[in-house]
Write an enzyme that holds these catalytic residues in place. Structure first.
Site, PDB file in Angstrom:
ATOM      1  N   ILE A  87       1.115  -1.366   0.067  1.00  0.00           N
ATOM      2  CA  ILE A  87      -0.184   0.164   0.013  1.00  0.00           C
ATOM      3  C   ILE A  87       0.604   1.298  -0.053  1.00  0.00           C
ATOM      4  CG2 ILE A  87      -1.275   1.362   1.426  1.00  0.00           C
ATOM      5  CD1 ILE A  87      -2.520  -1.230   2.455  1.00  0.00           C
ATOM      6  N   TYR A 249      -1.815  -7.529  17.405  1.00  0.00           N
ATOM      7  CA  TYR A 249      -1.807  -7.038  16.303  1.00  0.00           C
ATOM      8  C   TYR A 249      -2.706  -5.985  15.719  1.00  0.00           C
ATOM      9  CZ  TYR A 249      -3.113  -5.432  11.060  1.00  0.00           C
ATOM     10  OH  TYR A 249      -2.706  -4.990   9.967  1.00  0.00           O
ATOM     11  N   LYS A 253      -3.207  -1.903  16.662  1.00  0.00           N
ATOM     12  CA  LYS A 253      -4.584  -0.987  15.402  1.00  0.00           C
ATOM     13  C   LYS A 253      -5.429   0.164  16.192  1.00  0.00           C
ATOM     14  CE  LYS A 253      -2.004  -2.623  11.858  1.00  0.00           C
ATOM     15  NZ  LYS A 253      -1.345  -0.602  11.210  1.00  0.00           N
ATOM     16  N   THR A 286      -1.260  -8.132  -0.164  1.00  0.00           N
ATOM     17  CA  THR A 286       0.520  -7.550   0.117  1.00  0.00           C
ATOM     18  C   THR A 286       0.983  -8.364   0.992  1.00  0.00           C
ATOM     19  OG1 THR A 286       0.273  -6.499   2.489  1.00  0.00           O
ATOM     20  CG2 THR A 286      -0.355  -5.119   0.253  1.00  0.00           C
TER      21      THR A 286
END
Length: 381
Positions: A87, A249, A253, A286
């Site tokens: 990204i 994670y 975030k 990705t």
């Protein structure tokens, strides 16, 4: 369409085009009687081709001139973390082609990979490699100083870099859980260090932008989701404060989301010409998946976005003139985060657990205070 092109030219231009092809000017041709209609048709075809080429070249020059003028007029500067792939790289490519940015800093720890990305972009704007290791607060401070030494204003800062779901708990040399520091804490420090450059670049009509790339994984159950800011490092061996790949994670975030809300509030309170927004890019194909124990299911990846598609919301927030601040964005639209919005997978009981939220202002203030202490900032914004 072609037949109408010659009528757009003046008599002088038509004469010049005929002369260029070795033909007499129109006035002379009117007095010359061609013996063969084929010759007349051939001359007309030559005229049309020349006229089209003339007009196309003129339009091309105008477009190129407008783009150059727009770039030189705005001359914006952007800094993107994690821009060597995925990204981040796609975002850099779009900004470079937008005509709004004349200089883009690609920040990352892998110099060879980042410089290869710069070659791949083939941008007409200036691209700079900025050494940045997000697993080191010292490196973050050095990167900020390097940028400050350039004496450039900073119009857009995109906090994009991340690592995801590392199987075993790892700590940085600063002593923090790896995902927490890379995904959130180092970006918290970087933003605070570069606020002066952002504030000097922004205006009331066109504010500078801070864009954080979060994830729908912030809906995952975590201590922070329930307002616990004393378990950011997930050090317990078991229980709710223990390390689990997706807990770590998701919490990192969620920290980005909560940080953005509090940051936007502070920017507005101080009337600084800077806006802050956070986004979920969706499921994107990705390198972020490199730590997963098994590849993502084919059925899921079939619906995954390309990096360019995943970058669309970041690009929109970087290009469009907007004064919106403190927003959570999904697919180019404002949305609701944990506590108000629906979890991405309603059947997963670990997502959007009752009582968890990202809208508790006391948690905003507590996370900010804890973060400032952890990175050693005496006077954060």
């Amino acid at each position: 369409m072609l037949a109408s092109v010659p009528s757009l030219l003046t008599t002088c231009q038509r004469s010049a085009l005929f002369a260029q092809q070795g033909l007499p000017p129109p006035s002379t041709r009117c007095r010359v009687k061609m013996s063969c209609k084929v010759e007349e048709d051939q001359a007309l075809r030559i005229l049309r081709r020349s006229a089209v080429a003339f007009c196309a070249a003129s339009i091309g020059r105008k477009v190129a001139s407008a783009k150059t003028a727009k770039t030189s007029e705005s001359g914006k500067t952007a800094l993107i973390t994690g821009a060597s792939t995925g990204i981040g790289k796609a975002t850099a490519a779009e900004l470079a082609q937008s005509g709004q940015y004349s200089r883009i800093f690609l920040a990352g720890h892998n110099e060879a990979k980042t410089r290869q990305a710069m070659k791949d972009l083939r941008a007409e704007v200036q691209l700079d490699y900025l050494p940045l290791e997000l697993a080191s607060l010292e490196s973050v401070r050095q990167a900020a100083k390097t940028f400050q030494d350039s004496q450039l204003p900073l119009h857009t800062l995109i906090c994009n870099a991340a690592v995801m779901a590392i199987p075993e708990r790892q700590t940085t040399k600063d002593g923090f859980e790896l995902q927490f520091e890379v995904n959130y804490l180092s970006h918290f420090l970087l933003v605070n260090l570069l606020i002066p450059q952002l504030a000097s670049a922004g205006t009331k009509e066109d504010p500078a932008r801070i864009i954080s790339v979060s994830s729908s994984a912030h809906f995952v159950r975590s201590p922070l989701a329930f307002g616990d800011t004393d378990a950011l490092n997930l050090e317990d061996s078991s229980g709710p404060r223990a390390y689990y790949p997706w807990t770590a994670y998701g919490q990192s975030k969620l920290a980005q989301v909560i940080f953005t809300y509090e940051l936007a509030r502070r920017l507005a309170e101080r009337q600084l010409p800077v806006v802050a927004n956070v986004l979920d890019p969706g499921i994107v194909d990705t390198e972020l998946q490199r730590y997963l124990p098994t590849p993502a299911p084919t059925a899921v990846m079939r619906f995954a976005k390309s990096p360019k598609q995943g970058a669309e919301t970041s690009v929109m927030l970087a290009l469009e003139k907007t004064k919106t601040s403190g927003g959570y964005w999904v697919d180019g639209k404002k949305a609701e985060s944990l506590g108000r919005g629906p979890p991405p997978l309603p059947f997963n009981k670990e997502l959007g657990v009752e009582g968890s939220t990202s809208y508790d202002t006391k948690t905003w203030a507590s996370l900010w205070r804890q973060s400032a202490e952890l990175v050693g900032i005496q006077t954060p914004i």
